[in-house]
Every structure is written in C-alpha cells, then in structure tokens.
Design a protein around this motif. Sequence first.
Motif, PDB file in Angstrom:
ATOM      1  N   GLU A 172      17.345  78.224  84.884  1.00 59.39           N
ATOM      2  CA  GLU A 172      16.589  77.444  83.887  1.00 59.39           C
ATOM      3  C   GLU A 172      14.860  77.626  84.308  1.00 59.39           C
ATOM      4  OE1 GLU A 172      16.369  72.581  83.115  1.00 59.39           O
ATOM      5  OE2 GLU A 172      16.274  73.342  85.107  1.00 59.39           O
ATOM      6  N   LEU A 173      14.300  77.966  82.924  1.00 56.45           N
ATOM      7  CA  LEU A 173      13.194  78.482  82.876  1.00 56.45           C
ATOM      8  C   LEU A 173      12.311  77.519  81.747  1.00 56.45           C
ATOM      9  CD1 LEU A 173      11.996  82.144  82.546  1.00 56.45           C
ATOM     10  CD2 LEU A 173      11.299  80.721  80.990  1.00 56.45           C
ATOM     11  N   PRO A 203      10.880  92.111  83.473  1.00 57.71           N
ATOM     12  CA  PRO A 203      11.373  93.178  85.023  1.00 57.71           C
ATOM     13  C   PRO A 203      11.491  92.404  86.155  1.00 57.71           C
ATOM     14  CG  PRO A 203       9.581  94.093  83.792  1.00 57.71           C
ATOM     15  CD  PRO A 203       9.775  92.892  82.978  1.00 57.71           C
ATOM     16  N   TYR A 204      10.701  91.079  86.315  1.00 55.93           N
ATOM     17  CA  TYR A 204      10.721  90.256  87.467  1.00 55.93           C
ATOM     18  C   TYR A 204      12.168  89.414  87.339  1.00 55.93           C
ATOM     19  CZ  TYR A 204      10.324  86.192  90.598  1.00 55.93           C
ATOM     20  OH  TYR A 204      10.657  84.913  91.438  1.00 55.93           O
ATOM     21  N   LEU A 205      12.733  89.142  86.240  1.00 49.88           N
ATOM     22  CA  LEU A 205      13.938  88.431  86.107  1.00 49.88           C
ATOM     23  C   LEU A 205      14.982  89.343  86.276  1.00 49.88           C
ATOM     24  CD1 LEU A 205      13.175  86.345  82.762  1.00 49.88           C
ATOM     25  CD2 LEU A 205      13.464  85.390  84.910  1.00 49.88           C
ATOM     26  N   GLN A 206      14.985  90.598  85.736  1.00 53.54           N
ATOM     27  CA  GLN A 206      15.819  91.791  86.025  1.00 53.54           C
ATOM     28  C   GLN A 206      16.053  92.012  87.591  1.00 53.54           C
ATOM     29  OE1 GLN A 206      14.331  94.744  83.277  1.00 53.54           O
ATOM     30  NE2 GLN A 206      16.372  94.994  82.917  1.00 53.54           N
ATOM     31  N   ALA A 207      14.806  92.026  87.971  1.00 55.55           N
ATOM     32  CA  ALA A 207      15.032  92.416  89.753  1.00 55.55           C
ATOM     33  C   ALA A 207      15.537  91.285  90.451  1.00 55.55           C
ATOM     34  CB  ALA A 207      13.404  92.360  90.227  1.00 55.55           C
ATOM     35  N   LEU A 208      15.262  89.953  89.903  1.00 58.30           N
ATOM     36  CA  LEU A 208      16.169  88.753  90.574  1.00 58.30           C
ATOM     37  C   LEU A 208      17.490  88.482  90.308  1.00 58.30           C
ATOM     38  CD1 LEU A 208      15.653  86.062  91.991  1.00 58.30           C
ATOM     39  CD2 LEU A 208      15.313  84.884  89.739  1.00 58.30           C
ATOM     40  N   ILE A 264      19.332  87.644  87.684  1.00 57.66           N
ATOM     41  CA  ILE A 264      19.825  86.602  86.718  1.00 57.66           C
ATOM     42  C   ILE A 264      20.231  87.400  85.452  1.00 57.66           C
ATOM     43  CG2 ILE A 264      18.833  84.636  87.914  1.00 57.66           C
ATOM     44  CD1 ILE A 264      17.731  85.884  84.463  1.00 57.66           C
ATOM     45  N   ASN A 265      21.032  86.805  84.733  1.00 67.10           N
ATOM     46  CA  ASN A 265      21.691  87.412  83.536  1.00 67.10           C
ATOM     47  C   ASN A 265      21.607  86.402  82.511  1.00 67.10           C
ATOM     48  OD1 ASN A 265      24.148  86.176  84.207  1.00 67.10           O
ATOM     49  ND2 ASN A 265      24.840  88.245  84.973  1.00 67.10           N
ATOM     50  N   SER A 266      21.248  85.148  82.592  1.00 61.65           N
ATOM     51  CA  SER A 266      20.781  83.967  81.476  1.00 61.65           C
ATOM     52  C   SER A 266      19.854  83.339  81.868  1.00 61.65           C
ATOM     53  CB  SER A 266      22.031  83.366  81.535  1.00 61.65           C
ATOM     54  OG  SER A 266      23.491  83.952  81.128  1.00 61.65           O
ATOM     55  N   VAL A 267      18.968  83.124  80.989  1.00 64.41           N
ATOM     56  CA  VAL A 267      17.998  82.197  81.042  1.00 64.41           C
ATOM     57  C   VAL A 267      18.289  81.067  80.208  1.00 64.41           C
ATOM     58  CG1 VAL A 267      16.168  83.619  81.587  1.00 64.41           C
ATOM     59  CG2 VAL A 267      16.520  83.354  79.179  1.00 64.41           C
ATOM     60  N   GLU A 268      18.037  79.873  80.729  1.00 57.01           N
ATOM     61  CA  GLU A 268      18.339  78.485  80.113  1.00 57.01           C
ATOM     62  C   GLU A 268      16.788  78.082  79.758  1.00 57.01           C
ATOM     63  OE1 GLU A 268      21.528  75.792  81.108  1.00 57.01           O
ATOM     64  OE2 GLU A 268      19.900  74.115  81.180  1.00 57.01           O
ATOM     65  N   ALA A 304      14.063  91.290  73.341  1.00 55.57           N
ATOM     66  CA  ALA A 304      13.636  91.941  74.671  1.00 55.57           C
ATOM     67  C   ALA A 304      14.580  91.287  75.784  1.00 55.57           C
ATOM     68  CB  ALA A 304      11.943  91.699  75.041  1.00 55.57           C
ATOM     69  N   LEU A 305      14.929  90.124  75.720  1.00 55.62           N
ATOM     70  CA  LEU A 305      15.644  89.681  76.899  1.00 55.62           C
ATOM     71  C   LEU A 305      17.032  90.304  76.747  1.00 55.62           C
ATOM     72  CD1 LEU A 305      14.446  85.996  76.743  1.00 55.62           C
ATOM     73  CD2 LEU A 305      14.511  87.402  78.902  1.00 55.62           C
ATOM     74  N   HIS A 306      17.658  90.358  75.501  1.00 52.70           N
ATOM     75  CA  HIS A 306      18.895  90.903  75.352  1.00 52.70           C
ATOM     76  C   HIS A 306      18.857  92.426  75.590  1.00 52.70           C
ATOM     77  CE1 HIS A 306      20.590  87.909  72.212  1.00 52.70           C
ATOM     78  NE2 HIS A 306      20.720  87.422  73.356  1.00 52.70           N
ATOM     79  N   ARG A 307      17.974  93.255  75.685  1.00 55.98           N
ATOM     80  CA  ARG A 307      17.692  94.693  75.922  1.00 55.98           C
ATOM     81  C   ARG A 307      17.744  94.798  77.419  1.00 55.98           C
ATOM     82  NH1 ARG A 307      12.990  96.428  71.737  1.00 55.98           N
ATOM     83  NH2 ARG A 307      14.212  97.034  69.966  1.00 55.98           N
ATOM     84  N   ALA A 308      17.476  93.602  78.276  1.00 55.81           N
ATOM     85  CA  ALA A 308      17.374  93.496  79.596  1.00 55.81           C
ATOM     86  C   ALA A 308      18.624  93.145  80.022  1.00 55.81           C
ATOM     87  CB  ALA A 308      16.318  92.947  80.178  1.00 55.81           C
ATOM     88  N   GLY A 309      19.569  92.730  79.084  1.00 58.99           N
ATOM     89  CA  GLY A 309      20.894  92.311  79.862  1.00 58.99           C
ATOM     90  C   GLY A 309      20.931  90.794  79.796  1.00 58.99           C
ATOM     91  N   ILE A 310      19.970  89.977  79.210  1.00 59.78           N
ATOM     92  CA  ILE A 310      19.725  88.771  79.790  1.00 59.78           C
ATOM     93  C   ILE A 310      20.066  87.763  78.595  1.00 59.78           C
ATOM     94  CG2 ILE A 310      17.912  86.752  80.584  1.00 59.78           C
ATOM     95  CD1 ILE A 310      16.829  88.980  82.077  1.00 59.78           C
ATOM     96  N   GLU A 311      20.969  86.735  78.706  1.00 59.17           N
ATOM     97  CA  GLU A 311      21.216  85.967  77.596  1.00 59.17           C
ATOM     98  C   GLU A 311      20.028  84.951  77.422  1.00 59.17           C
ATOM     99  OE1 GLU A 311      25.945  85.261  77.224  1.00 59.17           O
ATOM    100  OE2 GLU A 311      25.166  84.297  78.987  1.00 59.17           O
TER     101      GLU A 311
END
Length: 684
Positions: A157-158, A187-192, A194-198, A252-259
């Motif tokens: 949750e962001l 990149p920080y979110l990828q390293a963490l 997580i794969n979904s941001v709310e 950009a988030l989708h390219r990083a695999g993040i919903e």
Amino acid sequence: MSYHAQTGRSAPLGATVYPEGTNFSIFSKYASAVELLLFDAKDHSTPLQIFRLDPDNHKTFYYWHIFVEGVHEGQLYGWKIYGPYAPEIGYYFDGNKLLIDPYARAVVMDTYEREAARHPGDNTAKAIKSVVVANGSYDWEGDRPLNHPYSHSIIYELHVGGFTKHESSGVDDKLRGTYRGLIEKIPYLQALGINSVELMPVQQFDPADVPDSNLTNYWGYSPIALFAPHTGYASTDDPVGAINEFRDMVKALHRAGIEVILDVVFNHTGEGGADGPILSFKSIENRAYYMLDEHYHYRNYSGTGNTLNANHSVVRRLIRDCLRYWVDEMHVDGFRFDLASILSRDEAGRPVQNPPILWEIESDPVLAPTKIIAEAWDVQQYQLGNFVGDKWAEWNGAYRDDIRRFLKGDQGMTQIAANRINASPDLFGKLLRDPNRSINFVTCHDGFTLNDQVSYNQKHNWANGEDNRDGHNDNHSWNCGAEGPTKDLVVQQRRMRQVKNHLTLLLLSQGTPMLLMGDEVRRTQRGNNNAYCQDNELSWFDWGAVEEHKDILRFTRELIQLNLKTPYFQEQFYWNSPKALGGSRCQFGGVRNNHPDWSHHSHTLSYTLKNRGYPYRMHVMVNAYWEHLNFQIPKPKGGQPWKRIINTAVESPNDILSFEDAPVIRGGGVYVNARSVVVLVDGQ
C-alpha cells in the motif's frame, strides 16, 4: 473565437471528441435550464463562450446534450445547472456555481477556492474547470494487465505523493511527489520483492477538504472527479499531460512486473453535508447522487457528511463506466473499494442481500481480469466474511487486530490467531472462496505504522488540530516499555523483535499479504494514527531509513522471497481442505508438538506445514510469552535434519538465512526466546 453548436446526442455521457468537434452530455432530471461554459486555456476566470441548452432541442429524457464544432482535446469547460434551491426537499440547484462534469477525464484547479464554492454567489472565476480529453491517443507500446493470481501476490500500500516527496528521496525537485517520481523508485520496489502496488486515492480530490485551513487533505479520500487522475501528483501543468504521466507510471510498473491496484472511493464525495461546497453532484441532481433520509437530510454512513447513492440506476452506471475507464484507458489491474459496505445499501440506506452495483461489478466482462477488493464495512455495519459474490476479496481487518493482540500478549487469542494464520476459515470458509481472497495485513494507512505499533500505547494526534480526539483509540498496540523514542537498549531490542514477529507471521500465513509503505524500514508517524491531513515529513517516506534500518529491510526482502518460493503459500485451497493439491496439511501445536494449547492463558502456538508433493516441511514456533520456552519439534523425516531459517530474537544477518546456510537443529526441542518466532525446514 466563436464556436457553432448543434443539437448533439445523449450518449456517451461527458465530453466525447470527434473529428468535427466535441459532444457534451450530462444527466439532470429536475433541472429547469442548463448552460455549458467554455474557457480559454490561459484565462480560466472568464467564460470564452456560454451555450444555453434549449430543452426542446438539447434534452432527451433526463439527458442534456450539445455538440460544439471545432472543440477538441484540451478545451476547458464547466456546467451550470438551474433549478430549485430548496434543501428542505433535497434540491441544491444553484446556477451561480460552476460544476465539474461527473465524467470529466481531467480538471484544472489553478483558480479554485473552496470557500467560494461553499458560500452564496457566483464562483465561476474561482471554480474547478473540466477538460476535454480524447480517448485512444496514448501509445501503450503493447502494455497489458499482468493478471497476477492472488496466490502469488504481495501487495504494497503506497501513497503516490508521500513515496518520493521527502528531500531524501534523491528525486529531482520537480518530480518529487509525482507519478514520474514514483517511476524512479521502481527499482527499490523490485528489490523489495512486492509485485502489486495498491495506490491510495488518485481520483481527483480536493486538497482543501480539511477542517483547518493550515492542514491539507493528504490521503485523498474525498473525490470530486472520479475519472480524473489527481493533478497534484503530476509534474506538468498540462492536464492532458497529467493523464499521460499516470499512464507512463502504470506502463513502467507493468514492465517491472508490478500490478497497479487503485484505492477507489465510491461511498462519498468531497461535497460534504449541507454546509459543504457545491462542486458537482450536489447541484446536478442531489436527490439522485446522494442518500437522503425522510427529512431530506444527508445519510452519513461514511462519517464524512454524505453518502453516495450507489444503487441508484444513474450512479450505478457512473461507477461501472468509471471502473471500465480506469481499466480500458488507464490499464490498471484492480481496485480496492473504500468502505465497500456502503455499496450494499439500497437508496434508503438499508443493507440488502443482493446489491445491484456489487453484482454488476462482479459480473462485468471488462472487469473480469481485475482484482476487486472490499473494505467490508462502513460506520454502521461490519460485513467481513459476509460480503456478496464469488469474485470479491476482502481486507481482513480481523487479521490485523487479532495478530496484534496475540503478539502483544493478550489472553484468549491463541486459537483465534491460528484461524487468522490459516486464512480465517471461520470468517471466509463458508463463502467457498480461494483462501487468498483474505487480504492479510497488520498495518495500513489508517492507524499506526508498524514501528509505531510497537512504540506507542496511545495515539498522539495533536498535530491534527482536533485535541487528539480523532483517530482510533483502541490500536491493540504495545510500546514495549517506553512511550515513543527511547535510548533504552532493552526496549529497542524488544521493539525490533516485535517488528520482525509481525512481519514473519504476515508473510507465513495463508492468504494474500499486504505491507504498508515504509514498514520495511520502520517508517514512523511519531504516534499519529490518523495522518490524513499531514502532507509533510510526518507522513512521507524518509529514504534515510533505507540505510538506517537496512537490517529490517533485508529481513523483509528475504521473507517476501520465502513466501513467493514456498508452495504452501501459493495454495488455492485451505490447508487441510480435501481439495488442496496433494493434501496440504497444517498441524497446530503449542510447546508440545501436535498438542495446541487453546486455553485462555496460552501465549504459544506452533504449526507444521506438510504436503507429500513437496520436498520439505516447515515448522513455525511462536512464543508470545514474556519468558523463554522450550518447544518440542516434530521428528525429522527421511534422515533429513531440521534447519533453522528464521529466529527473530537474533541479530542480522542470522535472523533469516537461506536453506543452504541455515544451521542444523539436533535433538527433539528448540529453545525459543521470549516474544520471538523461530521457523524450521527439513527435507533439503
């Protein structure tokens, strides 16, 4: 410049761009007259041209419409709706107020003054202006929604603004607190891991919607334009450019695999109650858009002055059209519905068994690939575990409260905590849903951060200007021996252990875990548990904490990877269910293996996860007692010894280890420190 107008059409609603011009359509059942005002892009105060719609030529049923030749994307406009101003019978028509188009895709707020919208008189010069936006002009470069299953999702949750607004973010000053600023931190979110941001609300809201003019509506739970991305998170002054910046972020988030999941607010608006401003719905058709009682007073199931009349046919269409827009045109992957129980109420405010809007959302084919998550309560009803439908997931508020209570040492919580760890079958099992529809969390935007949960016994909301009356009084928190910051090393150690305990249970429970922004680096709000109005360093992500608390950040990253790589947490059936793949089993115990202590005074819990199809078992031991205890452990299988991969009582990097590096456990028992969690695996 003078524009020529034609009759236009009733559909689609809002402003629709064609090669020859733009069609405008708006619903108003009881209006006596309607005006469309166009504004110059450089002079927002004075109308460029006013079109008065003739009901004989520009009205079809309850829809007023006009086609204006030569009007294209970027044109500023607004509506004025005339009719009776009679609050005593539910009418708030006021032709002096310029109104936001409910279907506006973008707005301009340069000259907006909230007080001008609250008080009598013409506010045209100081009102929010809607913007004409053309669909389909953005290059998505093949982008598609990611469709992560709940069973393989870790939600974060962001707050878009607060994530990069702090000067320590390292983001360029012009991009701090924006959609583009967030892109830089992917990149920080990828390293963490997580794969979904709310995302907390990004539907356009009124920053001035606070009781004190010295404060700011930071959270954004007061929407005023449901289709428009919030302009305050854009780095450009161009309203169409703001839409594209949001799309750039999604892509950009989708390219990083993040919903991208949006926290949407369809339960109330920023127009407040009878003394609130007239911005849009109130003067368009108050009796349709809002729930009113038999005396035409606003029903207030949201606690904010008004309640959207979500099951009125026109409002249902608005909600469906809005959700489809965010999916089709903005490519979001899902929605979390704030105070979703309001959507289960009929037009008189009564809860109904089969609410039309909830079933329409569930059955909409456009929304079929999306996540839909309910906050299954409002200020008067609590529907957790009883929400309608087959598709809905639910924020599990019981998980938050019960795990907090168990870990701080409350009595009578052991068996309840076991249910929460097992995806709450006592709440959700009767719905026959995937257990991962339980969205587990120990903290969220509303309440203490995780650091403050273990640092404060009482809320400290004095900065909110309400004499500390606002916010929850019962947080199930424990300060570990001192209120707030302390130099006491024993208290500090205890707090660190409790932070890791909460994170460990969250990531090693069945269900979909959700983390609050910054909990992985112990973000603090200095005891404020209701920071809705604090757009400052109290709420922002302090990036200095990434280095200061690198040990807990590492611990969280490793836990997330353990969750994603461990099949037990990807199951789509409840543990112990005959439907579970290969028959996954969760055997609960206490200090004695396979013998849980459900007594009122128990503070210990263990559980063993096993499946014939998996190469290893996992054994979790939780000591929520204030003394050290020795836990019996299951016998190793097949000659493979147990290895200790987690011990929240030891310091980094030995608090969490890879299977390969984990120490071997000899004997039939494990010493578990007071208020700590130990996790073992075997079969490697």
